[in-house]
Enzyme design. Structure first.
Site, PDB file in Angstrom:
ATOM      1  CG  HIS A 106      -1.771  -1.019   1.555  1.00 25.86           C
ATOM      2  ND1 HIS A 106      -1.385  -2.172   2.166  1.00 25.86           N
ATOM      3  CD2 HIS A 106      -3.116  -1.136   1.344  1.00 25.86           C
ATOM      4  CE1 HIS A 106      -2.439  -2.967   2.319  1.00 25.86           C
ATOM      5  NE2 HIS A 106      -3.498  -2.370   1.822  1.00 25.86           N
ATOM      6  CG  ASP A 109       1.695  -0.943   3.375  1.00 21.48           C
ATOM      7  OD1 ASP A 109       0.927  -0.522   4.244  1.00 21.48           O
ATOM      8  OD2 ASP A 109       1.406  -1.823   2.535  1.00 21.48           O
ATOM      9  CG  HIS A 276     -11.040 -10.907   2.292  1.00 22.43           C
ATOM     10  ND1 HIS A 276     -10.622  -9.912   1.444  1.00 22.43           N
ATOM     11  CD2 HIS A 276     -10.369 -10.701   3.447  1.00 22.43           C
ATOM     12  CE1 HIS A 276      -9.750  -9.126   2.064  1.00 22.43           C
ATOM     13  NE2 HIS A 276      -9.569  -9.603   3.283  1.00 22.43           N
ATOM     14  CG  ASP A 344      -3.448  -9.701   2.860  1.00 18.98           C
ATOM     15  OD1 ASP A 344      -2.909  -9.331   3.918  1.00 18.98           O
ATOM     16  OD2 ASP A 344      -4.378  -9.082   2.318  1.00 18.98           O
TER      17      ASP A 344
HETATM   18  C1  XUL Z   1      -7.620  -6.453   4.214  1.00 16.28           C
HETATM   19  C2  XUL Z   1      -6.833  -6.847   3.030  1.00 16.28           C
HETATM   20  C3  XUL Z   1      -5.975  -5.800   2.438  1.00 16.28           C
HETATM   21  C4  XUL Z   1      -5.905  -5.853   0.946  1.00 16.28           C
HETATM   22  C5  XUL Z   1      -5.152  -4.701   0.340  1.00 16.28           C
HETATM   23  O1  XUL Z   1      -8.437  -7.442   4.743  1.00 16.28           O
HETATM   24  O2  XUL Z   1      -6.859  -7.975   2.611  1.00 16.28           O
HETATM   25  O3  XUL Z   1      -4.713  -5.924   2.989  1.00 16.28           O
HETATM   26  O4  XUL Z   1      -5.307  -7.024   0.497  1.00 16.28           O
HETATM   27  O5  XUL Z   1      -5.656  -3.467   0.734  1.00 16.28           O
HETATM   28 CO    CO Z   2      -5.896  -8.946   1.014  1.00 18.40          CO
END
Ligand code: XUL
Ligand code: CO
Length: 446
Positions: A106, A109, A276, A344
């Protein structure tokens, strides 16, 4: 040079991680991931295009809502720009030692936010230069970057879906700068994850307008990106909730409907994050399959949730059943194209040794390598595919095929049913298939 270090070596106890095979008792070696091994005509490294996530690995310190950080990073300088340089060194040292070909970040970051938009833009330009130099020396590439439009208090009501146009414009300034950084770094993708693009109460929200604004915002980003030479893939990363109560990019099916509605599906694909998807009450493979079926599978954020917790724990993947199913979809999709497999994922806050970051990534890479090897065997044997195609064979000829070809009316279907009488029961054989997967996975266990 086998790995990169900056002025200071941040992980002096780790040299380059290599494949030592399942018999090795060295926790800092790959047991199943053999980067140069060819599977289905492609090196393992090219199947996965593994990426390290800047935010979890080099920024987060293990804090949670009940306690402060537990990880003390040695890459903290005397001012924010010095920290940015040291963090970049840590990232490239880590990626080259862990034999990962990509990284993701990001904007905030990597580069500190300044006191004005101009200062923030300048910080990112300077850090982009640092990253570019390190990419050139190390060979590590940018899988994707993104703009963090969810942490700062100004985004408490959303970014592109904020009811205040001023905040939307502010968010646009971040995306513009992040796209410029991407192009400078030869990024292969650009990701939007809209953590606050959603609502917390319908009482104060015009959902229709917010989604329309989001679409217009993405169109503007696409047009600007293309105008400055971004040729990669734009991606949306779905998530049903957290931090918003309800996020508009709920899951793959929802995002695909949105992209199609606004004609964005030519430029955008999806970045599917395992945790997610499970938050949306689907399996990881479900959303991969939804995307693959629509030709919109872009990239993967690899992690897992905790089966007993209902939130985004972002743990490193260790469940081979999950990666087998995921790799079956990815292999059948012909790979991930410009995408890759970005971890992630974050260490548990009590995993505090510097080496733990390597051990966690090694585990994730090995888990996906096992997934690939087993998925390859399953596809090679063809029994699952054969079972599935037989299951639908009544649509391959005769009246079933006429129906698929659009030749039968509702009345024709009724007459067919009358003629045939009651249908016979046909077993779905789920347990047989599950047993077969175990047999393929563990046939070498004595
Ligand atoms: C948050 C997430 C983020 C995205 C990028 O749950 O997964 O880190 O991958 O913004
Ligand atoms: Co993510």
């Amino acid at each position: 040079m086998s790995y990169y270090t900056g002025e200071k070596e941040f992980f002096p106890n780790v040299k380059k991680v290599t494949f030592e095979g399942p018999g090795s008792d060295n926790p800092l070696s790959f047991k199943f991931y053999d980067p140069e091994r060819v599977v289905r005509g492609k090196k393992m490294r090219d199947h996965f295009r593994f990426s390290v996530a800047y935010w979890h690995s080099f920024c987060a310190t293990g804090g949670d809502p009940f306690g402060n950080g537990t990880l003390v990073h040695p890459w903290i300088g005397t001012n924010p720009m010095e920290t940015a340089r040291m963090k970049a060194d840590a990232c490239f040292e880590f990626a080259t030692k862990a034999d990962m070909d990509f990284y993701c970040f990001h904007d905030i970051d990597a580069a500190p936010e300044g006191g004005s938009i101009e200062e923030t833009e300048e910080n990112l330009r300077l850090v982009t230069k640092m990253l570019k130099e390190r990419q050139e020396v190390s060979g590590v590439k940018l899988l994707w970057n993104t703009a963090n439009m969810f942490s700062h208090p100004r985004y408490m009501n959303g970014a592109a879906t904020n009811p205040d146009f001023h905040v939307l414009a502010y968010a646009a300034s971040q995306v513009k700068a992040a796209l410029e950084s991407n192009v400078e770094l030869g990024g292969q993708n650009y990701v939007f994850w809209g953590g606050r693009e959603g609502y917390s109460s319908l009482l104060n929200t015009n959902m229709k307008r917010e989604q329309e604004h989001l679409a217009k915002f993405l169109m503007a980003a696409r047009d600007y990106g293309r105008s400055i030479g971004f040729n990669g893939t734009f991606m949306i990363e779905p998530k049903p909730m957290e931090p918003s109560k309800h996020q508009y990019d709920y899951d793959a099916a929802t995002v695909i409907g949105f992209l199609r509605k606004w004609g964005l599906d030519k430029d955008f694909k999806l970045n599917i994050e395992a945790n997610h998807v499970t938050l949306a009450n689907h399996s990881f493979a479900h959303d991969l399959r939804v995307c693959a079926d629509e030709g919109l599978l872009g990239s993967v954020d690899a992690n897992r949730g905790d089966p007993q917790n209902g939130w985004d724990t972002d743990q490193f993947p260790t469940d081979v059943y999950d990666t087998v199913e995921a790799m079956m979809v990815i292999l059948k999709n012909g790979g991930l194209g410009t995408g890759g497999l970005n971890f992630d994922a974050k260490l548990r806050r009590n995993s505090t040794d510097a080496e733990d970051l390597f051990i966690a990534h090694i585990g994730g890479m090995d888990t996906f390598a096992l997934g690939l090897l087993i998925a390859d065997r399953l596809l090679e044997e063809g029994k699952v595919d054969q079972f599935v195609s037989n299951r639908y064979s009544s649509f391959d000829s005769g009246a079933g095929k006429d129906f698929v070809d659009g030749k039968l009316t509702l009345a024709d279907l009724r007459d067919y049913a009358v003629k045939q009488g009651a249908p016979k029961q046909i077993s779905g054989k789920q347990e047989m298939l599950e047993n077969y997967i175990n047999q393929v996975m563990f046939s070498t266990v004595k």
